[in-house]
Write an enzyme that holds these catalytic residues in place. Structure first.
Site, mmCIF file in Angstrom:
data_model
loop_
_atom_site.group_PDB
_atom_site.id
_atom_site.type_symbol
_atom_site.label_atom_id
_atom_site.label_comp_id
_atom_site.label_asym_id
_atom_site.label_seq_id
_atom_site.Cartn_x
_atom_site.Cartn_y
_atom_site.Cartn_z
ATOM 1 N N ILE A 1 46.534 37.113 41.874
ATOM 2 C CA ILE A 1 47.490 36.034 41.628
ATOM 3 C C ILE A 1 48.174 37.003 40.296
ATOM 4 C CG2 ILE A 1 47.413 33.703 39.703
ATOM 5 C CD1 ILE A 1 44.225 33.964 40.218
ATOM 6 N N ASP B 1 45.506 50.567 31.646
ATOM 7 C CA ASP B 1 44.167 50.111 31.430
ATOM 8 C C ASP B 1 44.922 49.130 30.248
ATOM 9 O OD1 ASP B 1 41.966 49.511 29.722
ATOM 10 O OD2 ASP B 1 40.815 50.326 31.108
ATOM 11 N N THR C 1 39.599 30.984 33.461
ATOM 12 C CA THR C 1 38.909 30.145 34.806
ATOM 13 C C THR C 1 37.851 29.128 34.017
ATOM 14 O OG1 THR C 1 37.208 30.286 36.077
ATOM 15 C CG2 THR C 1 36.894 31.525 34.403
ATOM 16 N N ASP C 2 38.082 28.206 34.611
ATOM 17 C CA ASP C 2 36.669 26.586 34.964
ATOM 18 C C ASP C 2 35.959 27.411 34.627
ATOM 19 O OD1 ASP C 2 36.549 27.368 37.662
ATOM 20 O OD2 ASP C 2 37.136 25.551 38.349
ATOM 21 N N GLU C 3 35.175 28.476 35.111
ATOM 22 C CA GLU C 3 34.029 28.770 35.032
ATOM 23 C C GLU C 3 33.299 29.187 33.582
ATOM 24 O OE1 GLU C 3 32.476 31.640 37.979
ATOM 25 O OE2 GLU C 3 34.238 31.492 39.520
ATOM 26 N N TYR D 1 30.474 37.369 34.634
ATOM 27 C CA TYR D 1 31.590 37.238 34.157
ATOM 28 C C TYR D 1 31.900 35.899 33.639
ATOM 29 C CZ TYR D 1 36.346 35.234 36.597
ATOM 30 O OH TYR D 1 37.636 34.664 36.609
ATOM 31 N N LYS E 1 34.607 35.573 30.303
ATOM 32 C CA LYS E 1 35.590 35.416 29.990
ATOM 33 C C LYS E 1 35.898 34.301 28.749
ATOM 34 C CE LYS E 1 39.209 35.850 33.019
ATOM 35 N NZ LYS E 1 40.582 36.048 32.692
ATOM 36 N N ASN F 1 31.021 24.308 49.743
ATOM 37 C CA ASN F 1 31.472 25.706 51.027
ATOM 38 C C ASN F 1 31.210 25.920 52.351
ATOM 39 O OD1 ASN F 1 31.923 27.114 48.442
ATOM 40 N ND2 ASN F 1 30.340 27.503 47.858
ATOM 41 N N ASP G 1 20.035 32.756 48.841
ATOM 42 C CA ASP G 1 21.861 32.276 47.208
ATOM 43 C C ASP G 1 22.505 33.577 46.221
ATOM 44 O OD1 ASP G 1 22.955 30.609 46.217
ATOM 45 O OD2 ASP G 1 21.243 28.865 45.852
ATOM 46 N N PRO H 1 22.114 34.039 42.605
ATOM 47 C CA PRO H 1 21.653 34.206 40.843
ATOM 48 C C PRO H 1 22.422 33.665 40.327
ATOM 49 C CG PRO H 1 21.667 36.540 41.998
ATOM 50 C CD PRO H 1 22.182 36.567 43.030
HETATM 51 P P1 NAD Z 1 42.037 39.946 40.829
HETATM 52 O O1 NAD Z 1 40.726 40.664 40.764
HETATM 53 O O2 NAD Z 1 42.480 40.103 42.375
HETATM 54 O O3 NAD Z 1 43.271 40.863 40.299
HETATM 55 C C1 NAD Z 1 43.314 42.282 39.050
HETATM 56 C C2 NAD Z 1 43.683 42.683 38.462
HETATM 57 O O4 NAD Z 1 44.222 42.911 37.641
HETATM 58 C C3 NAD Z 1 44.133 44.368 39.410
HETATM 59 O O5 NAD Z 1 44.858 44.162 39.605
HETATM 60 C C4 NAD Z 1 42.639 45.142 38.349
HETATM 61 O O6 NAD Z 1 43.450 46.732 39.504
HETATM 62 C C5 NAD Z 1 43.653 44.258 37.422
HETATM 63 N N1 NAD Z 1 42.635 45.362 36.328
HETATM 64 C C6 NAD Z 1 41.386 44.843 36.316
HETATM 65 N N2 NAD Z 1 40.791 45.299 35.144
HETATM 66 C C7 NAD Z 1 42.119 46.581 34.428
HETATM 67 C C8 NAD Z 1 42.649 46.584 33.240
HETATM 68 N N3 NAD Z 1 41.092 47.393 32.219
HETATM 69 N N4 NAD Z 1 43.420 46.644 32.652
HETATM 70 C C9 NAD Z 1 44.712 47.129 33.439
HETATM 71 N N5 NAD Z 1 44.416 45.766 34.637
HETATM 72 C C10 NAD Z 1 42.993 45.758 35.158
HETATM 73 O O7 NAD Z 1 42.042 39.149 40.605
HETATM 74 P P2 NAD Z 1 43.018 37.427 40.609
HETATM 75 O O8 NAD Z 1 41.713 36.866 41.002
HETATM 76 O O9 NAD Z 1 44.376 37.814 40.635
HETATM 77 O O10 NAD Z 1 42.716 37.285 38.429
HETATM 78 C C11 NAD Z 1 43.619 37.261 38.468
HETATM 79 C C12 NAD Z 1 43.655 35.964 36.560
HETATM 80 O O11 NAD Z 1 42.825 34.800 36.692
HETATM 81 C C13 NAD Z 1 41.924 36.892 36.146
HETATM 82 O O12 NAD Z 1 41.610 36.835 34.908
HETATM 83 C C14 NAD Z 1 40.401 35.596 36.427
HETATM 84 O O13 NAD Z 1 39.675 36.373 36.327
HETATM 85 C C15 NAD Z 1 41.389 34.108 36.435
HETATM 86 N N6 NAD Z 1 41.419 33.724 37.724
HETATM 87 C C16 NAD Z 1 41.352 34.312 39.023
HETATM 88 C C17 NAD Z 1 40.089 32.937 39.594
HETATM 89 C C18 NAD Z 1 40.441 33.059 40.995
HETATM 90 O O14 NAD Z 1 40.433 31.960 41.590
HETATM 91 N N7 NAD Z 1 40.554 34.775 41.836
HETATM 92 C C19 NAD Z 1 40.306 31.677 39.433
HETATM 93 C C20 NAD Z 1 40.913 31.477 37.899
HETATM 94 C C21 NAD Z 1 41.149 32.031 37.202
HETATM 95 P P1 TYD Z 2 33.979 32.923 45.459
HETATM 96 O O1 TYD Z 2 34.874 33.189 46.327
HETATM 97 O O2 TYD Z 2 33.188 34.348 44.640
HETATM 98 O O3 TYD Z 2 34.381 32.571 44.247
HETATM 99 P P2 TYD Z 2 33.394 32.249 42.112
HETATM 100 O O4 TYD Z 2 32.107 32.320 42.880
HETATM 101 O O5 TYD Z 2 34.150 32.385 41.844
HETATM 102 O O6 TYD Z 2 33.288 30.552 42.475
HETATM 103 O O7 TYD Z 2 33.283 32.057 45.890
HETATM 104 C C1 TYD Z 2 33.152 30.092 45.663
HETATM 105 C C2 TYD Z 2 31.710 29.582 46.457
HETATM 106 O O8 TYD Z 2 32.208 30.533 47.807
HETATM 107 C C3 TYD Z 2 30.748 30.512 45.739
HETATM 108 O O9 TYD Z 2 29.700 28.930 45.453
HETATM 109 C C4 TYD Z 2 30.004 31.436 46.307
HETATM 110 C C5 TYD Z 2 30.585 30.888 47.808
HETATM 111 N N1 TYD Z 2 30.285 32.161 48.341
HETATM 112 C C6 TYD Z 2 29.218 31.593 49.818
HETATM 113 O O10 TYD Z 2 28.495 31.008 50.261
HETATM 114 N N2 TYD Z 2 29.582 32.955 50.855
HETATM 115 C C7 TYD Z 2 30.174 34.858 49.884
HETATM 116 O O11 TYD Z 2 30.082 35.381 50.381
HETATM 117 C C8 TYD Z 2 30.872 34.809 49.481
HETATM 118 C C9 TYD Z 2 31.346 35.465 48.032
HETATM 119 C C10 TYD Z 2 31.002 33.640 48.669
#
Ligand code: NAD
Ligand code: TYD
Length: 352
Positions: free
Chosen positions: A12, A58, A133-135, A159, A163, A258, A290, A292
């Site tokens: 992101i 970091d 996150t919404d989680e 996770y 968060k 899914n 599945d 856990p």
């Molecule tokens: P990502 O895992 O793709 O990227 C995380 C980035 O953070 C990487 O570039 C990594 O090198 C960097 N990073 C990790 N630990 C670090 C540290 N200690 N210091 C500095 N940099 C560090 O994650 P993403 O999917 O881009 O998510 C970005 C943010 O959005 C996260 O906070 C995540 O919780 C949140 N978020 C993600 C999603 C999603 O669907 N991907 C949804 C809701 C919220």
């Molecule tokens: P994921 O992309 O890991 O996002 P999150 O767990 O943060 O929602 O997974 C999205 C959904 O897909 C989640 O319900 C777990 C499921 N999933 C699978 O069924 N198979 C897979 O290999 C992965 C990575 C996720």
């Protein structure tokens, strides 16, 4: 004027930096540790842009972050940096506590000291925007109302718990010290530059490489899906107009199981990159063990951000997924580079 983005080499964050530099004159400093999920190649098109600076560090490194804030004097910091993959948090939760909890705490503390040293006008303008996150809200029954900002936090995975803890620290820094914070809680993102361990990019990669598309459990878990560029536009709205101390839910108004996601993905792939044997990619869908504690359903009520900040997603799931598939088909070198090395170890461990 400058903003600092942490985690800007991730999925992101890199989309946000690219989006920002295409729309603003303002400089961006990207602080990223470059974990397995961080990739500087995602930002190749701005490497030589004089408005863009990359610093490898970091978020928990107080002296590095402090020096960076002193040097660049940002008007805002947007914290994307995190460990972000639920399955990895089940496998090794300590990394999640270290970065998401301790790292965010240290980042807040370093930012607070910087912010307190600013003159009054800059102090008032400064923002610390935390991306969450919404989680954190836990899991919903099929008939329950979507998450609102007022829902109780009920995180279920390591996770989500990490968060949630970071969100609480952000809140506490506002209430205790007056640090001007904003928090966003977003649903599942998808789009270009997502590391292929998450459902959608994993299954695009597996599909075109003739591998199984692994569905956890019965595949009836529901997620809300948001195209990453729509998320970036929501973050811009919150940064510009959000009320300090408030939290904003962000989502795509798109709940899908899914299995529905994978069936649509396979249909798009059948059209854009048909299998040479004439069969459909859906043949590769395989049910596996599945996860856990797998949360059954997430859904996000986005009425607050829509009404208060006039934001709405632009992409439908179909249009966003089509763009995503096209991007992955056209950027197989990017994919090949990120799936070398550590990735193979993860896939072997997780899927056998
Ligand atoms: P990502 O895992 O793709 O990227 C995380 C980035 O953070 C990487 O570039 C990594 O090198 C960097 N990073 C990790 N630990 C670090 C540290 N200690 N210091 C500095 N940099 C560090 O994650 P993403 O999917 O881009 O998510 C970005 C943010 O959005 C996260 O906070 C995540 O919780 C949140 N978020 C993600 C999603 C999603 O669907 N991907 C949804 C809701 C919220
Ligand atoms: P994921 O992309 O890991 O996002 P999150 O767990 O943060 O929602 O997974 C999205 C959904 O897909 C989640 O319900 C777990 C499921 N999933 C699978 O069924 N198979 C897979 O290999 C992965 C990575 C996720």
């Amino acid at each position: 004027m400058t903003v600092v983005v942490t985690g800007g080499a991730g999925f992101i964050g890199s989309n946000f930096v690219l989006n920002w530099l295409s729309q603003n004159e303002e400089c961006v400093v990207n602080l990223d540790k470059l974990t397995y999920a961080g990739n500087r190649e995602s930002l190749a098109e701005v490497h030589t842009d004089e408005r863009y600076t990359f610093v490898r560090a970091d978020i928990g490194d107080i002296s590095a972050v402090s020096a960076l804030l002193d040097k660049y004097q940002p008007r805002a910091l947007i914290n994307f940096a995190a460990e972000s993959h639920v399955d990895r948090s089940i496998d090794s939760p300590a990394d999640f506590v270290e970065t998401n909890v301790v790292g965010t705490f240290r980042l807040l503390e370093t930012t607070r000291l910087f912010w307190q040293s600013l003159p009054a006008d800059r102090k008032a303008e400064f923002r610390f925007l935390h991306i969450s996150t919404d989680e954190v809200y836990g899991s919903l029954d099929a008939s329950a109302s979507a998450f609102r900002e007022t829902n109780q936090y009920q995180p279920n995975s390591p996770y989500a718990a990490s968060k949630a803890a970071s969100d609480h620290f952000v809140r506490a820094y506002y209430h205790t010290y007056g640090l001007p914070v904003l928090t966003t809680n977003c649903s599942n993102n998808y789009g270009p530059y997502q590391f292929p361990e998450k459902l959608i990019p994993l299954c695009i990669y597996n599909a075109i490489n003739g591998r199984p598309l692994p569905v956890y459990g019965d595949g009836q878990q529901v997620r809300d899906w948001l195209y990453v560029r729509d998320h970036c536009s929501a973050i811009m709205h919150v940064l510009q107009q959000g009320v300090v101390g408030e939290t904003y839910n962000i989502g795509g108004q798109c709940e899908m199981t899914n299995l529905e996601v994978l069936k649509l993905l396979c249909a798009i792939l059948d059209e854009l990159a048909p299998r040479s044997d004439g069969r459909g990619y859906a043949d590769q869908i395989t049910f596996v063990k599945d996860r856990p504690g797998h949360d059954r359903r997430y859904a996000v009520d986005t009425s607050k951000i829509e009404m208060a900040l006039d934001w709405k997603p632009e992409e439908t799931f179909e249009s966003g997924l089509r763009k995503t598939v096209q991007w992955y088909l056209q950027n197989q070198i990017w994919v090949a580079n990120v799936v070398s090395g550590e990735y193979q170890g993860w896939v072997g461990k997780q899927y056998g």
